[in-house]
Design an enzyme around this catalytic site. Structure first.
Site, PDB file in Angstrom:
ATOM      1  CD  GLU B  55      30.147  67.600  -9.835  1.00 50.91           C
ATOM      2  OE1 GLU B  55      30.640  66.496  -9.502  1.00 50.91           O
ATOM      3  OE2 GLU B  55      30.712  68.367 -10.630  1.00 50.91           O
ATOM      4  CG  HIS B 106      25.211  74.543 -18.982  1.00 48.21           C
ATOM      5  ND1 HIS B 106      25.087  75.549 -18.036  1.00 48.21           N
ATOM      6  CD2 HIS B 106      26.168  74.958 -19.845  1.00 48.21           C
ATOM      7  CE1 HIS B 106      25.937  76.519 -18.331  1.00 48.21           C
ATOM      8  NE2 HIS B 106      26.603  76.195 -19.410  1.00 48.21           N
TER       9      HIS B 106
END
Lengths: 281, 312
Positions: B55, B106
């Site tokens: 990420e 999420h």
């Protein structure tokens, strides 16, 4: 490459060094060691290799440069000043509250800085993004970045190394400034990133090993990089931290310290002597 | 309110829809099936780039693309976007003020069974502290679509928080007006204002009904943008209703509750009660059960509303 051209680029490298030391001395802080070790690379990039125009710093198809080891901003500013992006007299304002010359490069304040940097490991990813944008748009600009050998201890560098190889970013060339020293000491004692070349090779990069202070080798490596298709190139450039100032060479204490007046005068004397010698050549 | 749609689903569909009119690039970190950027990938494979499980690299790479003129969406779970890659977002994206949109799915405990490690309850707070960042937490599929469009048209970094759970659609797409930084008053009221975002907007509306039955008139505001917060609307609510309850699927520290309290304290001090998770980690379970367990319910909002009114 002829001697005259080598001298020209070497001379500029020494002027960049003098600019960097002058800036750090006036700032009273900064990073001279690594700025001096990348000066020859900066000279070749900014005065031979890169398709750039100081009068049009945002030229769309320009080659991009990201100083992933952003703490060596004095070296970069030294090059930008030589190339005409920033007035030379501004170098003494480095790190001052009223100045635009931030301690680490700021793309929104300084003409010719393609990306803000300073937090280690991120610049190579940014360079990946720039190279990928070039691929998406079918543009032929190239992207260059310089990493520190300590910097490659950051895990993100290897995430980026994977990415560049995966997306076949052959328009990207990264240098590793392999001066073997980081803040806390020799890289092999702090946290060895060696063998550097083998690691990049294993990650799928084209690897070229050179002497970071040999102009001809730098030029030749960049020429080779352009011919390699389907993979990014890393130029592992063995350098001398503090190159060009006798008492700073290979001395880790000059990673992030400014010279006092006496030391500055000595450094200035040595660099000016070298500049004079190259000018007379 | 027929079909339930998760905001992450609406996000993926919006990316695909807007890929026709806007030159956007989408990146993901091996979660395209879950974040729903896979829908964009199918529609526009040449502008989708998977970064693998990395990420930090994704965020800085997105910055590089944006530095070359691209409008980039970088997606992962809120935990790994705002959490793992905070510093890349801060230094590579926000400091140079680059045109990267973080599509974080999420968010919150509605993740459910995956449990605490995947339930980000800190992201809004973290993202809100970074200069140049816009923070949006839409409440349904219609608002999500509008938020994605607004993010594309906004020049600069935006953090968009979406949820995994399929939820009711509260708005109608026709004539829906969305503006970054402008809250939406869903129901007027004079005794108390409930300011909510994300999945708590629907519960705020239910709370207003509960209060109504007790003779309490509650205003309900959908504060989709946490930064820049709609100061005018918050102060108007403070002035006109004299008591405020905030409701969010986030720690009460740092998120919407904090943002509203800051505005109220500085501009028009009135009682503010906050509904959110109380400085606790989440846990595994069914989302509805977790909402009960953590007090993210219409009943709790109504209780807090009455407490706020009592403090007037």
């Amino acid at each position: 490459m002829d001697q005259q051209e080598k001298n020209r680029l070497s001379l500029i490298a020494y002027k960049i060094r003098l600019n960097a030391i002058t800036a750090v001395y006036n700032a009273g802080s900064g990073h001279p060691g690594g700025s001096l070790s990348i000066a020859d690379i900066l000279s070749v990039l900014y005065f031979k290799e890169m398709n750039i125009d100081p009068k049009n710093p945002n030229m769309e198809n320009r080659d991009r440069f990201v100083l992933s080891k952003g703490h060596c901003a004095p070296g970069l500013y030294g090059a930008l000043a030589e190339r005409g992006y920033i007035p030379k007299e501004d170098l003494v304002t480095l790190r001052k509250t009223s100045s635009y010359l931030e301690g680490h490069p700021d793309k929104n304040k300084i003409a010719g800085v393609d990306m803000s940097s300073g937090s280690l490991g991120q610049g190579i990813s940014v360079a990946n993004g720039m190279a990928l944008a070039g691929k998406i748009d079918n543009k032929d600009y190239r992207v260059y970045t310089i990493l520190g050998d300590g910097e490659i201890e950051e895990g993100q560098v290897w995430e980026a190394a994977m990415f560049a190889a995966h997306y076949k970013l052959d328009n990207l060339t990264a240098f590793v400034d392999y001066n073997s020293l980081q803040i806390d000491g020799p890289i092999t004692e702090v946290m060895s990133p060696e063998p550097i070349a083998d690691k990049f090779d294993a990650f799928g990069w084209n690897v070229i090993n050179i002497d970071a202070h040999d102009i001809e080798q730098i030029v030749s490596a960049l020429e080779t990089a352009k011919t390699v298709k389907g993979k990014p190139t890393v130029i592992v450039a063995k350098s001398v931290k503090g190159k060009g100032v006798s008492f700073m060479e290979n001395n880790v204490s000059w990673h992030g310290a400014a010279p006092n007046t006496e030391q500055f005068e000595q450094a200035e004397k040595e660099l000016k002597a070298k500049i004079k010698e190259l000018e007379e050549n | 309110m027929a079909e339930k749609i998760a905001t992450r689903e609406a996000y993926g569909k919006a990316l695909a829809e807007f890929s026709k009119d806007y030159d956007i690039v989408v990146m993901d970190a091996d979660l395209a099936a879950a974040t729903k950027t896979g829908i964009f990938k199918k529609a526009c494979p040449e502008r989708f780039f998977d970064c693998g499980i990395a990420e930090g690299n994704m965020m800085s790479t997105a910055a590089g693309l944006a530095a070359c003129g691209k409008t980039v969406f970088a997606s992962s779970f809120a935990m790994f976007a705002a959490g793992r890659a905070f510093e890349q977002i801060r230094n590579s994206i926000c400091y140079p003020n680059l045109n990267v949109k973080i599509g974080a799915t999420h968010g919150g405990i509605s993740v459910g069974e995956d449990g605490a490690t995947h339930q980000c309850l800190e992201d809004i707070g973290i993202m809100r502290t970074i200069p140049n960042m816009v923070v949006i937490n839409p409440c349904d599929a219609v608002e999500t679509r509008a938020a994605v469009k607004a993010a594309i048209e906004h020049n600069g970094p935006v953090y968009l928080r979406f949820c995994r759970l399929a939820t009711n659609v509260l708005f109608e797409q026709d004539n829906f007006k969305f503006e970054i930084g402008k809250g939406i008053t869903l129901k007027d009221g004079k005794d108390v204002s409930i300011i909510a975002n994300g999945l708590l907007v629907e519960k705020a509306l239910e709370a207003a009904e509960i209060l109504q039955q007790e003779g309490i008139s509650a205003r309900v505001i959908d504060m989709h943008t946490v930064k820049p917060i709609d100061k005018e609307l918050v102060l108007k609510a403070a002035e006109e209703t004299g008591a405020i309850v905030t409701a969010e699927e986030h720690n009460v520290y740092g998120g919407l509750g904090s943002a509203v309290a800051e505005v109220v304290c500085e501009g028009r001090p009135v009682p503010v009660m906050r509904v959110g998770t109380l400085d606790k980690f989440g846990k595994s379970g069914k989302p509805a059960e977790l909402f009960e367990l953590y007090g993210l319910t219409a009943q709790n909002i109504a209780i807090k509303a009455k407490e706020a009114i009592a403090l007037k």
